[in-house]
Structures are given as structure tokens and as C-alpha cells.
Design a protein around this motif. Structure first.
Motif, short mmCIF file in Angstrom:
data_model
loop_
_atom_site.label_atom_id
_atom_site.label_comp_id
_atom_site.label_asym_id
_atom_site.label_seq_id
_atom_site.Cartn_x
_atom_site.Cartn_y
_atom_site.Cartn_z
N ASN A 163 -9.27 3.71 -4.30
CA ASN A 163 -9.03 3.00 -5.55
C ASN A 163 -7.87 2.03 -5.38
O ASN A 163 -7.05 2.16 -4.45
CB ASN A 163 -8.72 3.98 -6.68
N LEU A 164 -7.79 1.06 -6.28
CA LEU A 164 -6.66 0.14 -6.27
C LEU A 164 -6.19 -0.11 -7.69
O LEU A 164 -6.91 0.21 -8.66
CB LEU A 164 -7.02 -1.17 -5.56
N GLN A 165 -5.00 -0.63 -7.81
CA GLN A 165 -4.47 -0.93 -9.13
C GLN A 165 -3.72 -2.25 -9.12
O GLN A 165 -3.09 -2.62 -8.13
CB GLN A 165 -3.55 0.19 -9.61
N LYS A 166 -3.85 -2.97 -10.22
CA LYS A 166 -3.13 -4.22 -10.38
C LYS A 166 -1.72 -3.91 -10.87
O LYS A 166 -1.52 -3.09 -11.77
CB LYS A 166 -3.84 -5.13 -11.38
N VAL A 167 -0.74 -4.56 -10.26
CA VAL A 167 0.66 -4.32 -10.61
C VAL A 167 1.37 -5.66 -10.81
O VAL A 167 0.91 -6.70 -10.33
CB VAL A 167 1.38 -3.51 -9.50
N ASN A 168 2.50 -5.62 -11.52
CA ASN A 168 3.30 -6.83 -11.68
C ASN A 168 4.42 -6.87 -10.66
O ASN A 168 4.52 -5.98 -9.81
CB ASN A 168 3.81 -6.95 -13.12
N ASP A 169 5.27 -7.86 -10.76
CA ASP A 169 6.35 -8.04 -9.78
C ASP A 169 7.28 -6.83 -9.71
O ASP A 169 7.87 -6.55 -8.66
CB ASP A 169 7.18 -9.29 -10.11
N ALA A 170 7.42 -6.12 -10.83
CA ALA A 170 8.32 -4.97 -10.88
C ALA A 170 7.63 -3.70 -10.41
O ALA A 170 8.26 -2.64 -10.34
CB ALA A 170 8.84 -4.78 -12.30
N GLY A 171 6.34 -3.80 -10.09
CA GLY A 171 5.60 -2.62 -9.63
C GLY A 171 4.95 -1.83 -10.73
O GLY A 171 4.31 -0.80 -10.47
N ALA A 172 5.07 -2.28 -11.98
CA ALA A 172 4.44 -1.58 -13.10
C ALA A 172 2.93 -1.77 -13.05
O ALA A 172 2.45 -2.87 -12.76
CB ALA A 172 4.99 -2.10 -14.42
N VAL A 173 2.20 -0.72 -13.31
CA VAL A 173 0.74 -0.76 -13.25
C VAL A 173 0.18 -1.48 -14.47
O VAL A 173 0.46 -1.11 -15.62
CB VAL A 173 0.15 0.66 -13.15
N TYR A 227 -3.99 1.23 -2.98
CA TYR A 227 -3.75 -0.21 -2.80
C TYR A 227 -3.17 -0.80 -4.08
O TYR A 227 -3.70 -0.61 -5.17
CB TYR A 227 -5.05 -0.93 -2.43
N HIS A 228 -2.08 -1.59 -3.92
CA HIS A 228 -1.40 -2.20 -5.05
C HIS A 228 -1.58 -3.72 -4.98
O HIS A 228 -1.02 -4.39 -4.10
CB HIS A 228 0.09 -1.84 -5.03
N TYR A 229 -2.39 -4.23 -5.90
CA TYR A 229 -2.75 -5.65 -5.93
C TYR A 229 -1.81 -6.37 -6.89
O TYR A 229 -1.80 -6.10 -8.08
CB TYR A 229 -4.20 -5.79 -6.38
N VAL A 237 0.84 -1.20 0.00
CA VAL A 237 0.00 0.00 0.00
C VAL A 237 0.87 1.25 0.00
O VAL A 237 2.05 1.21 0.33
CB VAL A 237 -0.95 0.01 1.22
N SER A 238 0.26 2.39 -0.37
CA SER A 238 0.98 3.65 -0.35
C SER A 238 1.23 4.09 1.08
O SER A 238 0.54 3.66 2.01
CB SER A 238 0.19 4.72 -1.10
N GLN A 239 2.19 4.97 1.27
CA GLN A 239 2.59 5.40 2.61
C GLN A 239 1.48 6.15 3.34
O GLN A 239 1.41 6.11 4.56
CB GLN A 239 3.84 6.28 2.52
N THR A 240 0.62 6.83 2.61
CA THR A 240 -0.41 7.67 3.24
C THR A 240 -1.80 7.03 3.22
O THR A 240 -2.77 7.69 3.57
CB THR A 240 -0.49 9.03 2.53
#
Length: 330
Positions: free
Chosen positions: A118-128, A203-205, A95-98
């Protein structure tokens, strides 16, 4: 005083857990507790938990239990939470710091029992990979009586929400089922008066690369059981006069979500049984084809949101050609 209890169920995620916990101990909201529940992991997850618990003893509360599944681990954490609000984070996400500072601030600003981001799907490298906007074109403060359309518009993830702890009095995630979020979160919403939201993607899923596809089995029928449980709670709620809102929820989760699962069921007999159960669900809830095809979400026809492949599958299924389509796709 603990303002927010963040519950993190852990099961065999040693390759991802450190990033998750690092994002939590760095939260800008100081008054938090991070309840880490090791649900019988057999890998090196406990070593990572022990290290964080040692380095951050004022924030991390670590527990170990026998494996009981996601619902059981979340409930275990709920039983031990001391915060005024509850958050859930899956142990391979971050998750983001804030995140919790902003969501807690909104809960206090608007006296909201539930806050959504909101949330976003990301890969192992953190790319959205995909941004998942939850409640577009809605105000920051949402009165549920006035805007009951959100009941069928929002996605029922547990992880992108902040819940007032009192919502869980007498309520827990149902153990032994799949789609436990669809079963419980709408029932919690029915006990709310005010929601608040932020359009920030906190949120980073994680979508794991090379992960094995999930097996689609009869457990998908848990979707229909979950929707039925919500229907019962709706009929006993203060919002029972919002019949169109409940009907739209049944269409979104009981029809479209179920069909999205059914499309990947490979066993012909299982597919036939589940298809029959869906037809029974539609008939019992008096949902007609026109209501399904004209269903709107966020004020737009839902089919417009879907990929061409999904549109074709849904339309062929609705017109009795689902089995034919599955044969063509083999």
C-alpha cells in the motif's frame, strides 16, 4: 549477493532528495544496491548524490546522463541493475525502513514474481493526506489465474511494487510518452503467475505544497495508446481467456482514468479531439454504457468510490452533457 536493486531517477529535486536517499540507505534489508540516475539535473541534486555516494559507497551506485525523461532514466538503471529483484522509488518520495525487507521476504515465501504494498499520499511535513489501499480482501499470496480480477483492480504505479528482474527481459519503459506505467506494468503482470501483497503502507508519495498544476494537453491520448498496447499483449498472453478482466481494465484505465484527465483539459478544440478519440476507443472495444456504469472494483460499483463532483462529471459526460458541464464550471 544483491537481492534488490532500487532505481531512483533524479531530476531537479534538491529540496527532497536527501530525505528519499536517507530512507533507502537505512533499509533493514542489507543486500541492496541503490542505483541513482541523475537525468540531467541543473540544480544542486548532484551534490547530494555525491555526498551519499561518498558516505555509503557499498550501497549507492551513482550515474549521470543527459536529460531523457523518466522512462529513459529508469531504463538506464535497469540496464545496470544486478539484483534479483527491482524496485523503483521517485526521488521526491520516501519509504519505510522495512519496505524492501518485507517485500523481498514475501517474494521468496510465495515464489512471487511481483509484490505489491500500500501507499499513502503525504504533505511536506509528512502528514498523511490519503491512504491508497491496493488490494483489499485478497490473500497474501495471489494466484493470478484464479484471481484475475486483480488485473483491473490494482493501480499501476511502478513505485509500490517489487519486480523479479527477469520480467524486464525484452521489456522497457516506453520513452517519449506520458503514463508509461500504464503501458508497461500491466504487460509485466501478464507474465506473472503469482503475486504477493502486504497491507502495510510502506510507500510515501509526496504531494508538494504550492506546486504548479500540470498542464493537461493532447498527451493524455497516451493513456488510450497505452491501454491498446496492453490489449495486444493480453491477446498473446496465457490469460487471454479472461476476457472480462481485460474489458474491466479497458473501462478503468481507458475510460475512467482518461476522463479524469480530460476533465482538466481547458482548450476547447483539444477537449473535442480527445473526446472524439475516447468515443472511438469505446466503440472499437465494444464497451457499452451499461458496462461503464456498472463497472465494479474490489467487488463494489466504482462510482461509489468517487467524490460527488466526479460522479456528476462522469454521469453528465456519459449522457452527452460533458461540454455543458465544463461551461458551467468555468
Amino acid at each position: 549477493m544483491v537481492k534488490v536493486s532500487i532505481i531512483v531517477p533524479v531530476y531537479n529535486v534538491e529540496g527532497f532528495l536527501e530525505k528519499c536517499l536517507r530512507s533507502l540507505v537505512r533499509q533493514s534489508l542489507e543486500e541492496i544496491e541503490i542505483i541513482v540516475v541523475n537525468d540531467g539535473s541543473t540544480d544542486g541534486s548532484q551534490r547530494i548524490i555525491d555526498k551519499f555516494a561518498s558516505d555509503f559507497p557499498k550501497k549507492i551506485r551513482a550515474f549521470q546522463k543527459e536529460n531523457g525523461g523518466l522512462s529513459d532514466a529508469r531504463n538506464y538503471g535497469l540496464d545496470r541493475a544486478s539484483g534479483d529483484f527491482i524496485g523503483f522509488v521517485d526521488s521526491d518520495d520516501w519509504v519505510s525502513q522495512t519496505m524492501f525487507e518485507e517485500m523481498y521476504f514475501l517474494s521468496q515465501k510465495h515464489r512471487a514474481e511481483m509484490v505489491i504494498c500500500n501507499l499513502q499520499k503525504v504533505n511536506d511535513a509528512g502528514a498523511v493526506l490519503q491512504k491508497l489501499t491496493q488490494i483489499p480482501n485478497m490473500p497474501e499470496k495471489i494466484d493470478l489465474e484464479t484471481h484475475f480480477s486483480v488485473f483491473s483492480d490494482i493501480s499501476y504505479f511502478a513505485c509500490n511494487k517489487l519486480f523479479k528482474k527477469s520480467l524486464f527481459e525484452g521489456m522497457r519503459f516506453k520513452k517519449g510518452i506520458h503514463f508509461e506505467d500504464i503501458e508497461l506494468i500491466p504487460q509485466l503482470l501478464l507474465n506473472c503467475t503469482t503475486l504477493a501483497q502486504t497491507q502495510n503502507y510502506h510507500y510515501h508519495y509526496l504531494v508538494r505544497s504550492g506546486s504548479i498544476s500540470k498542464t493537461h494537453t493532447e498527451k493524455g491520448l497516451d493513456i488510450l495508446s497505452a491501454v491498446d498496447a496492453v490489449g495486444l499483449a493480453f491477446r498473446n498472453s496465457r490469460y487471454k481467456h479472461h476476457l472480462s478482466g481485460m474489458k474491466n481494465f479497458q473501462i478503468l484505465e481507458g475510460v475512467y482514468t482518461f476522463l479524469a484527465y480530460l476533465a482538466f483539459v481547458k482548450d476547447p478544440s483539444t477537449y473535442k479531439k480527445m473526446s472524439s478519440e475516447l468515443k472511438g476507443f469505446v466503440k472499437e472495444n465494444q464497451i457499452n454504457l451499461k458496462e461503464i456504469l456498472t463497472f465494479t472494483r474490489f467487488g463494489k460499483n466504482y462510482l461509489l468510490y468517487l467524490s460527488l463532483g466526479k460522479k456528476i462529471y462522469y454521469l453528465m459526460y456519459f449522457f452527452g452533457l460533458g461540454n455543458m458541464l465544463k461551461k458551467l464550471l468555468k
